[in-house]
Design an enzyme around this catalytic site. Structure first.
Site, PDB file in Angstrom:
ATOM      1  N   SER A  52      40.427  34.361  49.838  1.00 12.64           N
ATOM      2  CA  SER A  52      41.235  33.223  49.365  1.00 12.64           C
ATOM      3  C   SER A  52      42.026  32.515  50.462  1.00 12.64           C
ATOM      4  O   SER A  52      42.506  31.407  50.234  1.00 12.64           O
ATOM      5  CB  SER A  52      42.230  33.699  48.307  1.00 12.64           C
ATOM      6  OG  SER A  52      41.603  33.772  47.060  1.00 12.64           O
ATOM      7  N   LYS A  69      41.112  29.049  51.310  1.00  8.75           N
ATOM      8  CA  LYS A  69      41.510  27.912  50.456  1.00  8.75           C
ATOM      9  C   LYS A  69      42.541  27.032  51.154  1.00  8.75           C
ATOM     10  O   LYS A  69      42.532  25.809  51.009  1.00  8.75           O
ATOM     11  CB  LYS A  69      42.101  28.432  49.141  1.00  8.75           C
ATOM     12  CG  LYS A  69      41.109  29.179  48.257  1.00  8.75           C
ATOM     13  CD  LYS A  69      41.832  29.909  47.122  1.00  8.75           C
ATOM     14  CE  LYS A  69      40.871  30.637  46.208  1.00  8.75           C
ATOM     15  NZ  LYS A  69      41.555  31.555  45.267  1.00  8.75           N
ATOM     16  N   TYR A  72      31.708  27.581  48.135  1.00 13.29           N
ATOM     17  CA  TYR A  72      33.011  28.250  48.062  1.00 13.29           C
ATOM     18  C   TYR A  72      32.862  29.755  48.369  1.00 13.29           C
ATOM     19  O   TYR A  72      33.673  30.339  49.092  1.00 13.29           O
ATOM     20  CB  TYR A  72      33.616  28.021  46.664  1.00 13.29           C
ATOM     21  CG  TYR A  72      34.726  28.962  46.309  1.00 13.29           C
ATOM     22  CD1 TYR A  72      36.021  28.757  46.773  1.00 13.29           C
ATOM     23  CD2 TYR A  72      34.479  30.090  45.514  1.00 13.29           C
ATOM     24  CE1 TYR A  72      37.037  29.657  46.454  1.00 13.29           C
ATOM     25  CE2 TYR A  72      35.486  30.984  45.195  1.00 13.29           C
ATOM     26  CZ  TYR A  72      36.763  30.763  45.677  1.00 13.29           C
ATOM     27  OH  TYR A  72      37.767  31.653  45.380  1.00 13.29           O
ATOM     28  N   TYR A  89      49.973  33.513  44.745  1.00 14.08           N
ATOM     29  CA  TYR A  89      49.641  33.532  43.315  1.00 14.08           C
ATOM     30  C   TYR A  89      50.882  33.608  42.452  1.00 14.08           C
ATOM     31  O   TYR A  89      51.908  33.037  42.785  1.00 14.08           O
ATOM     32  CB  TYR A  89      48.636  34.647  43.021  1.00 14.08           C
ATOM     33  CG  TYR A  89      47.386  34.416  43.800  1.00 14.08           C
ATOM     34  CD1 TYR A  89      46.575  33.313  43.507  1.00 14.08           C
ATOM     35  CD2 TYR A  89      47.038  35.214  44.869  1.00 14.08           C
ATOM     36  CE1 TYR A  89      45.447  33.053  44.240  1.00 14.08           C
ATOM     37  CE2 TYR A  89      45.901  34.962  45.604  1.00 14.08           C
ATOM     38  CZ  TYR A  89      45.120  33.878  45.286  1.00 14.08           C
ATOM     39  OH  TYR A  89      44.014  33.623  46.014  1.00 14.08           O
ATOM     40  N   VAL A 142      41.948  38.792  48.818  1.00 15.61           N
ATOM     41  CA  VAL A 142      41.677  40.107  48.224  1.00 15.61           C
ATOM     42  C   VAL A 142      41.099  41.133  49.177  1.00 15.61           C
ATOM     43  O   VAL A 142      41.050  42.313  48.837  1.00 15.61           O
ATOM     44  CB  VAL A 142      40.718  40.052  47.004  1.00 15.61           C
ATOM     45  CG1 VAL A 142      41.418  39.557  45.783  1.00 15.61           C
ATOM     46  CG2 VAL A 142      39.468  39.312  47.300  1.00 15.61           C
TER      47      VAL A 142
HETATM   48  O1  DON Z   1      36.752  33.802  44.311  1.00 10.17           O
HETATM   49  C1  DON Z   1      37.133  34.953  44.446  1.00 10.17           C
HETATM   50  O2  DON Z   1      37.443  35.643  43.501  1.00 10.17           O
HETATM   51  C2  DON Z   1      37.245  35.511  45.845  1.00 10.17           C
HETATM   52  N1  DON Z   1      36.228  34.952  46.697  1.00 10.17           N
HETATM   53  C3  DON Z   1      38.580  35.216  46.469  1.00 10.17           C
HETATM   54  C4  DON Z   1      39.744  35.739  45.690  1.00 10.17           C
HETATM   55  C5  DON Z   1      40.959  36.042  46.467  1.00 10.17           C
HETATM   56  O3  DON Z   1      40.967  36.313  47.646  1.00 10.17           O
HETATM   57  C6  DON Z   1      42.153  36.112  45.638  1.00 10.17           C
HETATM   58  N2  DON Z   1      43.189  36.802  46.350  1.00 10.17           N
HETATM   59  N3  DON Z   1      44.157  37.301  46.153  1.00 10.17           N
END
Ligand code: DON
Length: 338
Positions: A82, A85, A208, A260, A278
């Site tokens: 994430s 982003k 993405y 978040y 994550v």
């Molecule tokens: O889209 C997703 O779920 C993952 N590629 C990224 C999610 C993420 O890193 C959320 N983090 N806390």
């Protein structure tokens, strides 16, 4: 919000980091203090992430002049997830500008999980912000490029300019996520149903997923963050990646949404714009001073690295990074100012 400040120039005032040796000592101290913390759990909803070594722990502070203070596993690479982003949002703002991007993707927190479908439904299909999956997918759809391959190239090149060297795709992570990202595909279709994505949503979700699978280290995150801290100029290469205005926009969005549903608590404790992922990375940015990159795979319930958050809280205090902190003037200065 109706605010008309067109033509009013942005003046800037920031402080400085402590001297080199002091920063070096404090980064080591933070690493040592939290390396025994074992709370949290490694993410497993993307199957390959479950295999990460939970003991890895790296920290790096990048100063805006290019000085790097790193300790532990600061050069071990992991998928950016994430955190991508934030930088894709900056690239899209660079192309389209503040107003146009705001019309397509908002800047308010959802208060809901990063992959919430309900957040999209509750807002009439308008993504609330670019740091949750719906907003990030809509942002990726805006990347310049005539084909998904061209958009992917632009993202990879752009994020590499932030890092100061070419970033590689982690094929294993990409394949693992691409095989299991049904929820993101559903979010893509939902955005399409609301007319928010003009192109094929499954191709956008694929791009993405690739951007989330780019490999970075804590050191890379620190350099990428320091680029946002220095008005858009990479501290190692000297290249301008985005404008100063785009950095301001991106950092404001990160302050309210980067961690978040815990963004408010993070800001309360740490006082810095930041973004987590994550796989266990966090980047926290101190405007005008530099940035902190952290990596440790054990996460809390919101998906933020436990050791990373603790080290960031420690360093925010000891390095004087909290953007909301001030102290009263000295009695002498109060006297002079009288
Ligand atoms: O889209 C997703 O779920 C993952 N590629 C990224 C999610 C993420 O890193 C959320 N983090 N806390």
């Amino acid at each position: 919000m109706d605010i008309d400040v067109d033509g009013v120039a942005q003046q800037v005032s920031t402080g400085r980091l402590p001297g080199w040796d002091r920063v070096e000592a404090l980064v080591r101290e933070a690493h040592q203090t939290y390396s025994s913390a074992t709370a949290g759990a490694v993410a497993d909803y993307i199957p390959v992430l479950a295999a990460a070594d939970p003991e890895l722990f790296g920290l790096c502070v990048a100063e805006v002049d290019g000085g790097l203070h790193q300790v532990g596993d600061a050069e071990v690479t992991f998928s950016i997830q994430s955190i991508s982003k934030a930088f894709v949002y900056a690239l899209v703002c660079e192309t389209f500008g503040h107003e146009e991007v705001l019309e397509r993707v908002g800047v308010n927190n959802t208060g809901l999980a990063f992959n919430s479908v309900m957040a999209v439904e509750l807002n009439g299909g308008h993504p609330r912000n670019p740091m949750v999956n719906a907003g990030a997918i809509a942002t990726t759809a805006m990347m310049p490029g005539a084909t998904p391959a061209e958009q992917w190239q632009q993202i990879r090149d752009g994020l590499s300019r932030f890092a100061g060297h070419p970033l590689e795709l982690d094929e294993e992570v990409y394949r693992s996520e691409a095989a299991t990202n049904l929820r993101n595909r559903a979010i893509g279709r939902l955005l399409q149903s609301y007319g928010r994505i003009a192109v094929d949503p499954l191709e956008v979700v694929d791009t993405y997923t690739r951007q989330c699978s780019l490999r970075v280290s804590a050191r890379d995150l620190a350099v990428m963050g320091a680029t946002l801290a220095d008005g858009g100029v990479n501290p190692l290469t000297g290249e301008r990646v985005v404008s100063a205005q785009v950095c301001t926009d991106t950092l404001a969005v990160l302050a309210s949404t980067g961690m978040y549903e815990n963004s408010g608590e993070w800001l309360f404790e740490i006082g810095l714009p930041a973004k987590s992922g994550v796989s266990g990375g966090i980047v926290a940015i101190a405007p005008g001073k530099g940035a902190l990159g952290t990596f440790s795979p054990r996460l809390d319930a919101a998906g933020n690295s436990v050791r990373g958050q603790r080290a960031a809280a420690h360093l925010s205090r000891t390095l004087g990074l909290n953007v909301f902190a001030s102290t009263a003037r000295s009695p002498e200065r109060q006297e002079q100012d009288r």
